[in-house]
Design a protein around this motif. Sequence first.
Motif, short mmCIF file in Angstrom:
data_model
loop_
_atom_site.label_atom_id
_atom_site.label_comp_id
_atom_site.label_asym_id
_atom_site.label_seq_id
_atom_site.Cartn_x
_atom_site.Cartn_y
_atom_site.Cartn_z
N MET A 1 -12.37 -8.07 28.04
CA MET A 1 -12.13 -7.74 26.82
C MET A 1 -13.06 -8.36 25.81
SD MET A 1 -8.44 -7.58 24.69
CE MET A 1 -8.22 -9.17 24.05
N GLY A 2 -13.44 -9.69 26.05
CA GLY A 2 -14.50 -10.41 25.21
C GLY A 2 -15.99 -9.54 25.15
N LYS A 3 -16.21 -9.03 26.31
CA LYS A 3 -17.52 -8.25 26.19
C LYS A 3 -17.33 -7.16 25.36
CE LYS A 3 -19.66 -9.21 30.79
NZ LYS A 3 -20.17 -8.64 31.83
N PHE A 4 -16.27 -6.37 25.36
CA PHE A 4 -16.14 -5.13 24.71
C PHE A 4 -16.44 -5.66 22.92
CE2 PHE A 4 -15.05 -0.95 23.85
CZ PHE A 4 -14.92 -0.31 24.97
N LYS A 5 -15.46 -6.77 22.79
CA LYS A 5 -15.55 -7.00 21.18
C LYS A 5 -16.85 -7.68 20.80
CE LYS A 5 -11.00 -8.59 20.33
NZ LYS A 5 -10.53 -7.82 19.10
N GLU A 6 -17.75 -8.33 21.65
CA GLU A 6 -19.12 -8.82 21.41
C GLU A 6 -19.92 -7.79 21.36
OE1 GLU A 6 -22.38 -10.90 23.98
OE2 GLU A 6 -20.38 -11.94 24.17
N PHE A 7 -19.91 -6.52 22.08
CA PHE A 7 -20.57 -5.18 22.27
C PHE A 7 -20.46 -4.52 20.90
CE2 PHE A 7 -20.75 -0.69 23.10
CZ PHE A 7 -22.26 -0.60 23.18
N LEU A 8 -19.10 -4.34 20.60
CA LEU A 8 -18.86 -3.57 19.09
C LEU A 8 -19.32 -4.37 18.13
CD1 LEU A 8 -15.61 -1.99 20.16
CD2 LEU A 8 -17.58 -0.93 20.23
N GLY A 9 -19.26 -5.61 18.24
CA GLY A 9 -19.72 -6.59 17.00
C GLY A 9 -20.94 -6.59 16.72
N PRO A 11 -23.93 -4.23 15.88
CA PRO A 11 -24.39 -2.88 15.61
C PRO A 11 -25.71 -2.31 16.26
CG PRO A 11 -23.70 -3.93 13.60
CD PRO A 11 -23.74 -4.97 14.92
N GLU A 12 -26.65 -3.21 16.45
CA GLU A 12 -27.81 -2.89 17.01
C GLU A 12 -27.66 -2.65 18.39
OE1 GLU A 12 -30.98 -5.86 15.97
OE2 GLU A 12 -30.73 -5.90 13.97
N LYS A 13 -26.95 -3.23 19.20
CA LYS A 13 -26.69 -3.02 20.53
C LYS A 13 -26.13 -1.88 20.46
CE LYS A 13 -25.95 -5.72 24.50
NZ LYS A 13 -25.46 -7.06 25.09
N VAL A 14 -25.18 -1.47 19.77
CA VAL A 14 -24.14 -0.25 19.99
C VAL A 14 -25.39 1.08 19.66
CG1 VAL A 14 -22.33 0.99 19.01
CG2 VAL A 14 -21.82 -1.17 19.42
N GLN A 15 -25.97 0.70 18.47
CA GLN A 15 -27.10 1.80 18.38
C GLN A 15 -27.88 2.23 19.66
OE1 GLN A 15 -26.46 3.83 15.81
NE2 GLN A 15 -28.35 4.77 15.91
N THR A 16 -28.12 0.94 20.22
CA THR A 16 -29.41 1.21 21.22
C THR A 16 -28.68 2.11 22.42
OG1 THR A 16 -30.69 -0.66 20.70
CG2 THR A 16 -30.64 0.09 22.82
N ALA A 17 -27.55 1.51 22.74
CA ALA A 17 -26.48 2.23 23.82
C ALA A 17 -26.34 3.63 23.53
CB ALA A 17 -25.31 1.13 23.99
N LEU A 18 -25.95 3.84 22.27
CA LEU A 18 -25.73 5.10 21.94
C LEU A 18 -27.12 6.26 22.13
CD1 LEU A 18 -23.60 4.89 18.67
CD2 LEU A 18 -22.75 5.56 20.97
N ARG A 19 -28.16 5.72 21.50
CA ARG A 19 -29.38 6.45 21.56
C ARG A 19 -29.85 6.46 23.33
NH1 ARG A 19 -31.68 10.19 18.95
NH2 ARG A 19 -31.32 9.03 17.16
N GLU A 20 -29.52 5.63 23.79
CA GLU A 20 -30.06 5.89 25.34
C GLU A 20 -29.12 6.73 26.10
OE1 GLU A 20 -29.72 1.74 27.17
OE2 GLU A 20 -31.49 1.00 26.19
N ALA A 21 -28.03 6.85 25.99
CA ALA A 21 -27.00 7.80 26.66
C ALA A 21 -27.35 9.12 25.95
CB ALA A 21 -25.68 7.43 26.22
N PHE A 22 -27.56 9.08 24.71
CA PHE A 22 -27.78 10.55 24.14
C PHE A 22 -28.94 11.14 24.84
CE2 PHE A 22 -29.63 13.47 21.24
CZ PHE A 22 -28.57 14.12 20.70
#
Length: 90
Positions: A1-9, A11-22
């Motif tokens: 659970m901690g990793k998920f909160k850290e990830f969602l917190g 924004p740059e990492k989330v954007q990178t992940a979204l772009r890579e997956a897309f």
Amino acid sequence: MGKFKEFLGNPEKVQTALREAFEKYEKGKSGFIEEKNISKAIREICTNYVDENPPADAFDDLDDTSDERFDFEQFSRIASDFLSSFEAEL
């Protein structure tokens, strides 16, 4: 659970992940991802960034529109909403 909160917190990492997956599931660099690949892309984000797997039925109601392709902005909204709701269930 901690990793998920850290990830969602982060924004740059989330954007990178979204772009890579897309980009991985975008066919022919068309600027669109097919509806059937959205769940694959989100699963990949979960596996690669937070070591969590969403439940198998998590994607049953992911999209109920007739549009079969999504641009990056649409995909980002769908994936971000899904990830936020999934995080709340952990």
